[in-house]
Design a protein around this motif. Structure first.
Motif, mmCIF file in Angstrom:
data_model
loop_
_atom_site.group_PDB
_atom_site.id
_atom_site.type_symbol
_atom_site.label_atom_id
_atom_site.label_comp_id
_atom_site.label_asym_id
_atom_site.label_seq_id
_atom_site.Cartn_x
_atom_site.Cartn_y
_atom_site.Cartn_z
ATOM 1 N N GLY A 93 17.442 -22.868 -37.581
ATOM 2 C CA GLY A 93 17.408 -23.867 -36.943
ATOM 3 C C GLY A 93 18.869 -24.482 -38.120
ATOM 4 N N ASN A 94 19.145 -25.813 -37.845
ATOM 5 C CA ASN A 94 20.013 -26.383 -38.573
ATOM 6 C C ASN A 94 19.427 -28.000 -39.215
ATOM 7 O OD1 ASN A 94 21.044 -27.145 -36.317
ATOM 8 N ND2 ASN A 94 22.934 -26.166 -36.825
ATOM 9 N N ARG A 95 18.662 -28.296 -38.429
ATOM 10 C CA ARG A 95 18.119 -29.906 -38.481
ATOM 11 C C ARG A 95 15.985 -29.568 -38.728
ATOM 12 N NH1 ARG A 95 20.353 -34.657 -36.854
ATOM 13 N NH2 ARG A 95 19.124 -35.992 -36.073
ATOM 14 N N GLY A 113 -3.849 -28.249 -59.054
ATOM 15 C CA GLY A 113 -3.348 -28.718 -58.883
ATOM 16 C C GLY A 113 -4.014 -29.575 -57.345
ATOM 17 N N SER A 114 -3.419 -30.785 -57.193
ATOM 18 C CA SER A 114 -4.067 -31.113 -55.789
ATOM 19 C C SER A 114 -2.914 -30.670 -54.314
ATOM 20 C CB SER A 114 -3.823 -32.147 -55.831
ATOM 21 O OG SER A 114 -3.283 -32.930 -55.524
ATOM 22 N N ARG A 115 -3.949 -30.979 -52.681
ATOM 23 C CA ARG A 115 -2.976 -30.304 -51.820
ATOM 24 C C ARG A 115 -1.770 -30.597 -51.647
ATOM 25 N NH1 ARG A 115 -8.159 -29.714 -47.824
ATOM 26 N NH2 ARG A 115 -9.291 -28.101 -48.824
ATOM 27 N N LEU A 116 -1.307 -31.766 -52.142
ATOM 28 C CA LEU A 116 -0.822 -32.481 -51.750
ATOM 29 C C LEU A 116 0.324 -31.995 -52.896
ATOM 30 C CD1 LEU A 116 0.692 -35.269 -50.902
ATOM 31 C CD2 LEU A 116 0.423 -36.551 -52.326
ATOM 32 N N GLU A 117 0.109 -31.868 -54.184
ATOM 33 C CA GLU A 117 1.036 -31.295 -54.994
ATOM 34 C C GLU A 117 1.922 -30.086 -54.149
ATOM 35 O OE1 GLU A 117 -1.406 -31.086 -58.918
ATOM 36 O OE2 GLU A 117 -0.763 -32.869 -59.517
ATOM 37 N N ASN A 118 0.371 -29.243 -53.960
ATOM 38 C CA ASN A 118 0.821 -27.914 -53.276
ATOM 39 C C ASN A 118 2.108 -28.184 -52.303
ATOM 40 O OD1 ASN A 118 -0.196 -25.554 -54.694
ATOM 41 N ND2 ASN A 118 -1.718 -27.541 -54.852
ATOM 42 N N ALA A 119 2.130 -28.772 -51.157
ATOM 43 C CA ALA A 119 2.675 -29.438 -49.998
ATOM 44 C C ALA A 119 3.863 -29.703 -50.020
ATOM 45 C CB ALA A 119 1.848 -30.871 -49.126
ATOM 46 N N LYS A 120 3.644 -30.969 -51.576
ATOM 47 C CA LYS A 120 5.168 -31.278 -51.611
ATOM 48 C C LYS A 120 5.748 -29.547 -53.041
ATOM 49 C CE LYS A 120 5.276 -34.710 -54.323
ATOM 50 N NZ LYS A 120 4.960 -35.619 -55.525
ATOM 51 N N ARG A 121 5.727 -29.131 -53.256
ATOM 52 C CA ARG A 121 5.788 -27.435 -53.638
ATOM 53 C C ARG A 121 6.813 -26.620 -52.465
ATOM 54 N NH1 ARG A 121 1.922 -25.504 -55.899
ATOM 55 N NH2 ARG A 121 2.246 -27.105 -57.851
ATOM 56 N N SER A 122 5.976 -26.332 -51.411
ATOM 57 C CA SER A 122 6.039 -25.539 -50.505
ATOM 58 C C SER A 122 7.463 -26.356 -49.308
ATOM 59 C CB SER A 122 5.128 -25.442 -49.029
ATOM 60 O OG SER A 122 4.070 -25.148 -49.602
ATOM 61 N N ALA A 123 7.774 -27.749 -49.604
ATOM 62 C CA ALA A 123 8.224 -28.516 -49.329
ATOM 63 C C ALA A 123 9.889 -28.262 -49.839
ATOM 64 C CB ALA A 123 8.298 -30.211 -48.723
ATOM 65 N N ARG A 124 9.677 -28.432 -50.805
ATOM 66 C CA ARG A 124 11.460 -28.094 -51.789
ATOM 67 C C ARG A 124 11.500 -27.218 -51.537
ATOM 68 N NH1 ARG A 124 7.915 -31.651 -55.677
ATOM 69 N NH2 ARG A 124 6.619 -30.108 -56.231
ATOM 70 N N GLU A 125 10.383 -25.919 -50.953
ATOM 71 C CA GLU A 125 11.216 -24.736 -51.620
ATOM 72 C C GLU A 125 11.775 -24.910 -50.258
ATOM 73 O OE1 GLU A 125 7.011 -22.266 -51.804
ATOM 74 O OE2 GLU A 125 7.242 -22.320 -53.773
ATOM 75 N N ALA A 126 11.791 -25.273 -48.841
ATOM 76 C CA ALA A 126 12.513 -25.237 -47.888
ATOM 77 C C ALA A 126 13.627 -25.822 -47.614
ATOM 78 C CB ALA A 126 11.169 -25.813 -46.891
ATOM 79 N N ILE A 127 13.858 -27.443 -48.752
ATOM 80 C CA ILE A 127 14.448 -28.034 -48.853
ATOM 81 C C ILE A 127 15.282 -27.014 -49.321
ATOM 82 C CG2 ILE A 127 15.362 -29.889 -50.181
ATOM 83 C CD1 ILE A 127 13.243 -31.305 -49.227
ATOM 84 N N GLU A 128 15.523 -25.577 -50.802
ATOM 85 C CA GLU A 128 15.759 -25.525 -51.069
ATOM 86 C C GLU A 128 16.781 -24.158 -50.438
ATOM 87 O OE1 GLU A 128 17.258 -25.660 -53.789
ATOM 88 O OE2 GLU A 128 15.550 -27.111 -55.438
ATOM 89 N N LEU A 129 16.300 -23.595 -49.331
ATOM 90 C CA LEU A 129 16.549 -22.642 -48.448
ATOM 91 C C LEU A 129 17.607 -23.614 -47.774
ATOM 92 C CD1 LEU A 129 13.131 -20.659 -47.650
ATOM 93 C CD2 LEU A 129 15.054 -20.370 -48.787
ATOM 94 N N MET A 130 17.756 -24.745 -47.695
ATOM 95 C CA MET A 130 18.588 -25.359 -46.767
ATOM 96 C C MET A 130 20.558 -24.493 -46.709
ATOM 97 S SD MET A 130 17.231 -29.045 -45.715
ATOM 98 C CE MET A 130 19.075 -29.706 -45.622
ATOM 99 N N GLN A 131 21.114 -24.279 -45.963
ATOM 100 C CA GLN A 131 22.235 -24.200 -45.740
ATOM 101 C C GLN A 131 22.905 -24.873 -46.015
ATOM 102 O OE1 GLN A 131 22.963 -20.806 -46.658
ATOM 103 N NE2 GLN A 131 20.785 -20.242 -46.359
#
Length: 689
Positions: A93-95, A113-131
């Motif tokens: 998708g694109n949105r 680390g904490s679960r929140l830190e891991n959640a934020k890390r996964s979110a950052r990885e997803a954002i980096e994959l945005m086109q």
């Protein structure tokens, strides 16, 4: 990861392409065959003599920069045709909408680390994959959502908003966060209102949920949202938490106090637990015990004739041992401490309005109940005239608690309420859809269709109103399940729907029971007779509930316990003088001012921090209240691998992206184009220099 190639040409096409480099080299072997030319000058003799030596078709190949550049260009083209690339990932998708859970359970340390830190890390990885051209928004959520960043294609802004998300001690509710997301993806639905309000056209989006799944299943329709659930945490997480901690009167000696607590083991391993009880920061007792997997352990201590004091219960050690003998530690510190304040004050002022209910009247007349509350009983006739004494007294906050048995007032009182077999009279008014039409009114509290014989299936044992009670043996003839209003909590659940619900209202709380204790029904002969609707009043849990009721609502203005709230909850305060602000000292030592009205009442809602808050008036302490987690859903930190969103089951995924191939040929062609420009520059430089 090794790069891979893809052959895009057939053998004869490769044969033609492979012949290009030898052809280029051959051109550099060739030389021009010049015509002899006589000139009238000896200036060119030297050059002519040189030409005599090269007047053959082939010459010795010399080092030439242009040759190397041209060969390199052809090699780059051949490499681009092979389409080199690597296995990568992309978002579908694109949105995108990224929901990041920052509730109390996300502070668990079962991951690095904490679960929140891991959640934020996964979110950052997803954002980096945005086109390029993709847009996304970031929403953090606990029991309330917070839009950290609205839709943008700016990756830097999105990453910054993720980094700014802080942990909280709140409980978790996905419903409000889904309303925000749904309002931005589905037409006809507002993002900030539960009612239908026309918004922009549909904008489908992929909804990424980074959470451990410790929230009630929301019933909202997803519409154009495509959910992706990313479970954060491990299945074998270990935690022992304090579920209940309060002060009660000794049943055999009401003049003395007792401290009660319940600890719960939310893990698959047995726990060895040590606790300390502190009074005004000095330890007065300690205990050690074993708690089996999934079991609870009570703790109590006599406090004697204690007048006042700040109490704290601390889990100082919690070791877990699996069947294989592996030792583990407690992985959620947020529920390892609890606070309360013991104090003796005036009895609460309670009003019961009923046409006759013996179970209620008897429960409010026991010896212990009379020590906790001054009870007044009236008939529903007092609710008819708004100019009578009842409305005058409730308007100035004369009552701490009002019980409405099968009746309701013309307006809601300035007091906590308990509605039995009736709904509160609270509504919101919406603007008319068309000009000239009347404004719409929507009742906040609503009852569903009546159900015969609903069976109790669950109780919120962490709430002070329903702690220490069991209702497995309670029978109900008929009840109308309650539709839970925004911000409400279900305390007793049946298979037909909620039976007991509590919700905040402007600094007060409204408690609603879905069924009465008895009701009048006309028989075949036309004579009205009183019949029992439930047998709850004959069970041992009912008097315990009534005492909880008096202590919980009466404690707000001079009862036994100090005020208590959950993180983020609102506390109603009573000052000694009207319109003179109160000072609140937080557990960390910060100071805040709270304005009060002409009746000396104020409301305070900045209760994010756990601990004891001190209320001062004129520089002198006048009251205390405590903030504790006390949430079984947050303390049970086992991760859910599948969640239910409406009627849609969503299985957890280990990665937040789809497999994709990262192509290199575009970059190779770009490099070839730059090389061609360089070759052109070299050629012209040699010509003109």
């Amino acid at each position: 990861m090794l790069p891979s190639l893809m052959n895009m040409l057939s053998w004869w096409q490769w044969l033609i392409l492979a012949a290009v480099p030898p052809a280029i080299i051959a051109l550099y072997f060739l030389k021009l065959k010049r015509r002899p030319l006589e000139v009238p000058s000896t200036y060119l003799w030297h050059k002519s003599i040189e030409d005599l030596h090269v007047n053959t078709i082939w010459q010795r190949l010399r080092r030439n920069l242009l040759l190397f550049l041209q060969l390199l260009l052809v090699l780059l083209v051949m490499l681009a045709v092979l389409r080199p690339g690597m296995k990568g990932a992309k978002l579908l998708g694109n949105r995108f909408i990224f929901l990041i859970d920052n509730s109390a359970s996300m502070q668990s340390t079962d991951l690095e680390g904490s679960r929140l830190e891991n959640a934020k890390r996964s979110a950052r990885e997803a954002i980096e994959l945005m086109q390029p051209g993709d847009v996304a928004m970031v929403v953090s959520f606990s029991d309330i959502p917070k839009v950290e960043q609205m839709f943008t294609e700016n990756k830097r802004a999105l990453l910054h908003s993720v980094d700014e998300i802080k942990p909280t001690s709140r409980s978790t509710s996905l419903s409000e966060a889904l309303k925000v997301a749904s309002g931005l993806a589905n037409p006809g639905r507002s993002a900030s209102d539960a009612t239908d309000v026309q918004v922009a056209e549909a904008k489908p989006a992929t909804l990424y949920i980074f959470s451990d799944g410790k929230f009630p299943e929301p019933s909202i329709a997803l519409g154009n949202l495509e959910p992706v659930y990313m479970p954060i945490g491990t299945d074998d997480a270990t935690n022992v938490g304090i579920a209940v901690f309060n002060v009660r009167r000794n049943e055999s000696r009401p003049e003395q106090l007792q401290a009660f607590a319940r600890l719960e083991n939310h893990s698959k391993a047995e726990a060895a637990v040590a606790v300390d009880l502190l009074l005004d920061d000095a330890m007065i007792d300690s205990a050690r015990f074993q708690i089996g997997p999934g079991e609870a352990q009570g703790f109590e201590r006599d406090l004697g004739e204690l007048e006042t004091g700040k109490l704290q219960l601390v889990i100082t050690q919690a070791d877990f041992f699996t069947a294989e003998g592996v030792a583990m530690k407690d992985q959620l510190p947020a529920d390892n401490q609890a606070w309360t304040v013991a104090r003796k004050g005036r009895p609460a002022n309670v009003l019961l309005i009923t046409s006759g209910c013996e179970p209620l009247q008897f429960a409010l007349s026991t010896g212990l109940a009379t020590k906790l509350a001054n009870v007044t009983i009236e008939t529903p006739d007092v609710l008819q005239d708004e100019k009578n004494e009842y409305y005058e007294r409730e308007a100035v906050g004369a009552y701490d608690l009002i019980l409405y048995d099968r009746c309701r007032p013309k307006r809601m009182p300035q007091a906590n309420t308990f509605f039995i077999g009736a709904m509160p009279v609270t509504a919101i008014e919406l603007a008319a859809e068309k000009e000239g039409e009347e404004p719409r009114r929507i009742e906040i509290w609503q009852a569903g269709e009546r159900a015969a014989g609903p069976r109790i299936i669950g109780i919120d044992s962490s709430h002070p109103l329903t702690q220490w009670i069991a209702m497995d043996n309670v029978l109900i003839a008929e009840a109308a399940p309650i539709k839970v209003p925004a911000g409400g909590s279900v305390l007793v659940e049946s298979q037909a729907g909620p039976m007991l619900v509590i919700a905040p209202r402007e600094g007060f709380e409204d408690l609603v029971l879905a069924f009465p204790f008895n009701e009048e029904k006309a028989g075949d002969d036309g004579i009205k007779r009183v019949t029992a609707v439930t047998n709850w009043h004959g069970r041992s849990s009912f008097p315990v509930f009534m005492l909880n009721l008096l202590q919980y609502f009466g404690g707000g203005r001079g009862g036994l316990d100090a005020l208590s709230a959950r993180p983020g909850g609102q506390v109603a305060l009573q000052g000694p003088e009207p319109e003179k602000p109160l000072d609140i000292h937080t557990p960390s030592g910060d100071r805040e001012s709270v304005p009060v009205d002409r009746l000396g009442r104020g409301k305070y809602g900045n209760t994010e921090e756990l601990g004891i808050y001190e209320v001062q008036a004129g520089g002198k302490p006048i009251d205390y209240f405590s903030v504790n987690l006390f949430d079984q859903g947050e303390s049970d930190i086992g991760v859910r691998q599948e969640i239910q969103l409406g009627h849609v089951p969503v299985k957890g995924r280990t990665s937040n992206w789809e497999p994709a191939r990262r192509e290199w040929w575009k970059y190779i062609l770009l490099a070839g184009f730059l090389l061609l420009l360089f070759e052109w520059w070299v050629y012209h430089r040699r010509v003109y220099v």
